[in-house]
Design a protein around this motif. Sequence first.
Motif, short mmCIF file in Angstrom:
data_model
loop_
_atom_site.label_atom_id
_atom_site.label_comp_id
_atom_site.label_asym_id
_atom_site.label_seq_id
_atom_site.Cartn_x
_atom_site.Cartn_y
_atom_site.Cartn_z
N ALA A 1 0.82 -1.22 0.00
CA ALA A 1 0.00 0.00 0.00
C ALA A 1 0.85 1.26 0.00
N ASP A 2 2.08 1.15 0.47
CA ASP A 2 2.96 2.32 0.50
C ASP A 2 3.75 2.49 -0.80
N GLY A 3 3.53 1.59 -1.77
CA GLY A 3 4.24 1.71 -3.04
C GLY A 3 5.59 1.04 -3.04
N ARG A 4 5.95 0.35 -1.96
CA ARG A 4 7.23 -0.38 -1.93
C ARG A 4 7.12 -1.65 -2.74
N ILE A 5 8.09 -1.89 -3.61
CA ILE A 5 8.08 -3.12 -4.41
C ILE A 5 8.50 -4.28 -3.52
N ILE A 6 7.61 -5.29 -3.41
CA ILE A 6 7.89 -6.41 -2.50
C ILE A 6 8.05 -7.73 -3.25
N GLY A 7 7.91 -7.71 -4.56
CA GLY A 7 8.12 -8.96 -5.31
C GLY A 7 8.20 -8.69 -6.79
N GLN A 8 8.99 -9.50 -7.48
CA GLN A 8 9.12 -9.35 -8.94
C GLN A 8 9.14 -10.72 -9.60
N GLY A 9 8.70 -10.79 -10.85
CA GLY A 9 8.70 -12.08 -11.57
C GLY A 9 8.81 -11.88 -13.06
N ARG A 10 9.11 -13.00 -13.74
CA ARG A 10 9.23 -12.97 -15.19
C ARG A 10 8.49 -14.15 -15.79
N GLY A 11 8.03 -14.00 -17.02
CA GLY A 11 7.35 -15.10 -17.70
C GLY A 11 7.56 -15.01 -19.20
N GLY A 12 6.98 -15.93 -19.92
CA GLY A 12 7.11 -15.97 -21.39
C GLY A 12 6.28 -14.89 -22.06
N PRO A 13 6.14 -14.94 -23.40
CA PRO A 13 5.47 -13.91 -24.18
C PRO A 13 4.03 -13.64 -23.72
N ALA A 14 3.60 -12.40 -23.83
CA ALA A 14 2.22 -12.04 -23.49
C ALA A 14 1.73 -11.02 -24.51
N ASN A 15 1.52 -11.51 -25.74
CA ASN A 15 0.97 -10.68 -26.81
C ASN A 15 -0.44 -11.17 -27.06
N ILE A 16 -1.46 -10.43 -26.61
CA ILE A 16 -2.83 -10.95 -26.70
C ILE A 16 -3.43 -10.76 -28.08
N ASN A 17 -2.68 -10.15 -28.99
CA ASN A 17 -3.15 -10.13 -30.37
C ASN A 17 -2.90 -11.49 -31.02
N THR A 18 -1.83 -12.18 -30.62
CA THR A 18 -1.49 -13.45 -31.27
C THR A 18 -1.89 -14.67 -30.45
N ASP A 19 -1.94 -14.57 -29.10
CA ASP A 19 -2.20 -15.77 -28.29
C ASP A 19 -2.69 -15.37 -26.89
#
Lengths: 278, 278
Positions: free
Chosen positions: A21-39
Amino acid sequence: MAFFLGIDGGGTGCRAAMADADGRIIGQGRGGPANINTDVEGAAVNILAATAEALEGTGADPRDLIATLGLAGGTMAAATERLAGLLPFARMQIVNDAVTAARGALGAGDGILAAIGTGSVFAVQRGGDLRQVGGRGFLMGDEGSGAVLGRSLLSLAIRAEDGFAPMTPLLQQVLEEFGGIEGIIRFGNSAAPADFARLAPRIVTGDDPAARQVFDAAVAEVRHILTVLQGDAPLPVVFLGGLGPAYAARLTQWPQRPALGSGVDGALLMARQMAGAA
Amino acid sequence: MAFFLGIDGGGTGCRAAMADADGRIIGQGRGGPANINTDVEGAAVNILAATAEALEGTGADPRDLIATLGLAGGTMAAATERLAGLLPFARMQIVNDAVTAARGALGAGDGILAAIGTGSVFAVQRGGDLRQVGGRGFLMGDEGSGAVLGRSLLSLAIRAEDGFAPMTPLLQQVLEEFGGIEGIIRFGNSAAPADFARLAPRIVTGDDPAARQVFDAAVAEVRHILTVLQGDAPLPVVFLGGLGPAYAARLTQWPQRPALGSGVDGALLMARQMAGAA
């Protein structure tokens, strides 16, 4: 307790960041492609994977998140509706990745964003008003993108082998790598934009005449788009994406500045704004 | 008793003709698309349907036929092998449709073929030696084709709506028909080359500035190909395909002549030559 999620997704991958709630980043992640025009379904799977990684150890549940997703293809109403139905978040808004990238890069100030990687998108922010233009996908748009550069080079290699364009060392090398005209056509039958984009580094850095021809044409097209967006009062341009630096080095007639933050930062900021927390 | 089969197949349909040992045509048939670059199984089904129609009432069996098939995508070795495995003919050769079209159009004489419809292919015959060039598919080739014209117009409509190209009456009309930029992108996600090619008649006949821009660029590209093929001694050009007349009207610097016969005639001639019957 409110948690905020920002997602930035494109043709080659997606990134997630979570803030409290204070805007502090508490977690990060990565994943594969996310293009909703193609898939759409593939994008949902990859977004959920990146989100799960960002959530690890935070004790938060996906169903509690207030999320903003900036995605390639995020202007397509039907696709955004389908994607929303596949995600569990408490509240969410789905926008084009140019919008979150521009918010992250420009903050509240006036400026232009040129995000050029596998695909491309452009945005102009003036007096708090943000307009996204260009992009529009590999088949009919994505001006200057790595995928379009790669396709142009392969098309030129075919023409050179057929005798309609000058053969160059790079074209010869590409024809050998792909297995001649037939190999290039076979590649094109199943290649995704990211596969075409793998040729881009050799196009924007080399001094091969064919590479120069393809890149010069793309630079001219991007220059035209930026000229239209500039209007009367010159705005600073932020170049982003894997090919951003290559275009920045060629398009020096306007002031340039580095991005204030990333597309994930922009998405997170928008998520907090949506909840009145920023 | 020997029967001969000629097949001419492309992106919009295929035609079959059957001849007896004396070369008399005794049956004809039609079927759906037969482009083995995009769909081998579909091509096989449509070729068999056209063949069945040509066989009706002749008493011949498909397994007795000596066949030549001229098909879009017929230069792809892997695809021709897969297709051959799906067809029952006694003997067969599969070549590019440009080869059978050129044989049919030019007979034994020197000349150039420009076959421009949904796709495009070019061929030059000199001293009995036939060379096919260009074409190479919708994604990276098919210069001047109806599909490429249609895609260019839609791409221009997107750019005009985004403010990067002048809006014209035709572009406005197309944007309304397709449902704006989003509708055009949605169309492009599932459209086959033949779907794009449906826009071609409005591009080659109209006097809309955008139509002129797209067609002028295509005419210049086809002119370049024909110039390269002409070499030193000017050869007559045969323009074929749905867009052949439109290009013939614009490219008048070389002698033109009508086709001696069709692609099916060329295929049938090649089938008879293969068996030493012509």
